[in-house]
Enzyme design. Structure first.
Site, PDB file in Angstrom:
ATOM      1  N   ASP A  30      -3.216   0.737  -0.071  1.00 28.59           N
ATOM      2  CA  ASP A  30      -3.496   2.352   0.285  1.00 28.59           C
ATOM      3  C   ASP A  30      -4.860   2.439  -0.501  1.00 28.59           C
ATOM      4  O   ASP A  30      -5.656   1.505  -1.302  1.00 28.59           O
ATOM      5  CB  ASP A  30      -1.994   2.558  -1.011  1.00 28.59           C
ATOM      6  CG  ASP A  30      -2.192   3.609  -1.332  1.00 28.59           C
ATOM      7  OD1 ASP A  30      -2.919   4.138   0.413  1.00 28.59           O
ATOM      8  OD2 ASP A  30      -1.958   4.350  -2.160  1.00 28.59           O
ATOM      9  N   ASN A  78       3.626   6.889   9.400  1.00 35.66           N
ATOM     10  CA  ASN A  78       1.981   7.527   9.016  1.00 35.66           C
ATOM     11  C   ASN A  78       2.146   7.700  10.924  1.00 35.66           C
ATOM     12  O   ASN A  78       1.012   8.075  11.187  1.00 35.66           O
ATOM     13  CB  ASN A  78       1.613   6.132   9.410  1.00 35.66           C
ATOM     14  CG  ASN A  78       1.122   5.605   7.835  1.00 35.66           C
ATOM     15  OD1 ASN A  78       1.350   3.957   7.466  1.00 35.66           O
ATOM     16  ND2 ASN A  78       1.271   6.547   7.114  1.00 35.66           N
TER      17      ASN A  78
HETATM   18  C1  FPP Z   1      -3.129   3.025   3.596  1.00 38.67           C
HETATM   19  O1  FPP Z   1      -4.340   3.810   3.248  1.00 38.67           O
HETATM   20  C2  FPP Z   1      -3.555   2.078   4.801  1.00 38.67           C
HETATM   21  C3  FPP Z   1      -3.316   1.978   6.196  1.00 38.67           C
HETATM   22  C4  FPP Z   1      -2.711   3.143   6.143  1.00 38.67           C
HETATM   23  C5  FPP Z   1      -3.343   1.645   6.764  1.00 38.67           C
HETATM   24  C6  FPP Z   1      -3.767  -0.376   6.227  1.00 38.67           C
HETATM   25  C7  FPP Z   1      -4.294  -0.808   8.186  1.00 38.67           C
HETATM   26  C8  FPP Z   1      -5.370  -1.878   7.606  1.00 38.67           C
HETATM   27  C9  FPP Z   1      -5.558  -2.156   6.155  1.00 38.67           C
HETATM   28  C10 FPP Z   1      -6.259  -2.190   8.768  1.00 38.67           C
HETATM   29  C11 FPP Z   1      -5.586  -2.002   9.946  1.00 38.67           C
HETATM   30  C12 FPP Z   1      -4.441  -3.449   9.997  1.00 38.67           C
HETATM   31  C13 FPP Z   1      -4.374  -4.635  10.045  1.00 38.67           C
HETATM   32  C14 FPP Z   1      -2.638  -5.716   9.766  1.00 38.67           C
HETATM   33  C15 FPP Z   1      -4.933  -5.302  11.386  1.00 38.67           C
HETATM   34  P1  FPP Z   1      -4.987   5.462   3.600  1.00 38.67           P
HETATM   35  O2  FPP Z   1      -5.014   5.704   4.580  1.00 38.67           O
HETATM   36  O3  FPP Z   1      -3.636   5.595   3.804  1.00 38.67           O
HETATM   37  O4  FPP Z   1      -5.385   5.190   2.273  1.00 38.67           O
HETATM   38  P2  FPP Z   1      -5.900   6.714   1.153  1.00 38.67           P
HETATM   39  O5  FPP Z   1      -4.418   6.980   0.394  1.00 38.67           O
HETATM   40  O6  FPP Z   1      -6.982   6.558   0.448  1.00 38.67           O
HETATM   41  O7  FPP Z   1      -5.220   8.152   1.812  1.00 38.67           O
END
Ligand code: FPP
Length: 254
Positions: A30, A78
């Site tokens: 996250d 998401n």
């Molecule tokens: C949460 O941060 C992260 C995600 C929803 C996506 C995770 C994806 C990756 C790390 C990259 C791609 C993955 C792979 C396996 C290749 P957020 O966007 O919710 O952050 P925030 O809470 O600060 O908005």
């Protein structure tokens, strides 16, 4: 003095007790969006840098001999994000799989997926299936990506499966127990996580592995996901090893 200097430069890897290793580590990655925003960049920049942290986590697991790593890469919820962000994440998944296949093979990593991947774009589904097939004989570490995943949906699906078997006369309702229920979850071939890590300082589970984490140790880190390193993984393992897992028993009984 020299000893103090040595301790200060020691990696947490050296402090890990190999007898008490967690078998399975699950991570809620996250903070990509907030990390990017802090830098005045678009959220997608955070996800791109999040891929580097995925590599750190996987390399760390391979190094520390962790057999199962499960990453919450994309939740069922998401899909409600802006279309451009969803598209960018799907693209990142495909390009990362293309790039990392060599690393998977060199390190004995087997890819596995949980979640409703039929909702993913067809090129992503194809790449996932190809990579799963190409790595299926690898035994060093199983990397499970939770994609389009909802733990409540997983539990509902298991309940529906079992109800159907009862309706078809293949199962008696009183035969349903913990073990049979777990065998109907998407994670049927995985042990329960011993350790669950969440980055970004948020203190919640967000519909991730609700059944499976019944007795997991939880570790919340203040760092944003793109800042996560192998050392953070090793440090969390050391912290996990300092906890007493009682599974409902008393200390004296262990
Ligand atoms: C949460 O941060 C992260 C995600 C929803 C996506 C995770 C994806 C990756 C790390 C990259 C791609 C993955 C792979 C396996 C290749 P957020 O966007 O919710 O952050 P925030 O809470 O600060 O908005």
């Amino acid at each position: 003095m020299l000893i103090l200097l040595k301790i200060a430069t020691m990696s947490f890897l050296d402090q890990i007790d190999n007898i008490k290793l967690p078998q399975h580590i699950a991570i809620i990655m996250d903070g990509n969006g907030r990390w990017a925003k802090q830098k005045g960049k678009l959220r997608v920049f955070g996800h791109q840098n999040g891929v580097k942290a995925v590599r750190e986590a996987l390399e760390g697991c391979v190094k520390a001999n962790i057999k199962f790593l499960t990453l919450y890469a994309f939740s069922a919820e998401n899909w409600n994000r802006p279309k451009l962000e969803v598209m960018a994440l799907m693209e990142l998944l495909v390009t990362s799989l293309k790039k990392e296949i060599k690393t998977f093979q060199e390190n004995g990593v087997r890819l596995n997926v949980i979640g409703d991947i039929t909702k993913l774009p067809s090129n992503a589904q194809r790449k996932l299936q190809e990579t799963i097939e190409a790595t299926k004989e690898n035994t060093h570490c199983t990397l499970t990506l939770a994609l389009s995943y909802s733990s409540r949906q997983e539990i509902v699906d298991a309940a529906r499966n079992l109800a159907q078997q009862v309706k078809d006369g293949k199962l008696n309702a009183d035969e349903i127990n913990d073990e049979l229920f777990a065998a109907n979850l998407y994670t049927q071939n995985l042990p329960d996580p011993d350790l669950l890590i969440r980055t970004s300082g948020e203190l919640r589970i967000s519909n991730f592995l609700l059944w499976q984490i019944a007795y997991s140790e939880l570790c919340f880190l203040d760092k944003m996901w793109p800042e996560f390193t192998k050392e953070d993984l090793f440090k969390s393992i050391v912290e996990y090893q300092q906890r007493e897992r009682r599974f409902g028993k008393t200390s004296e009984q262990l």
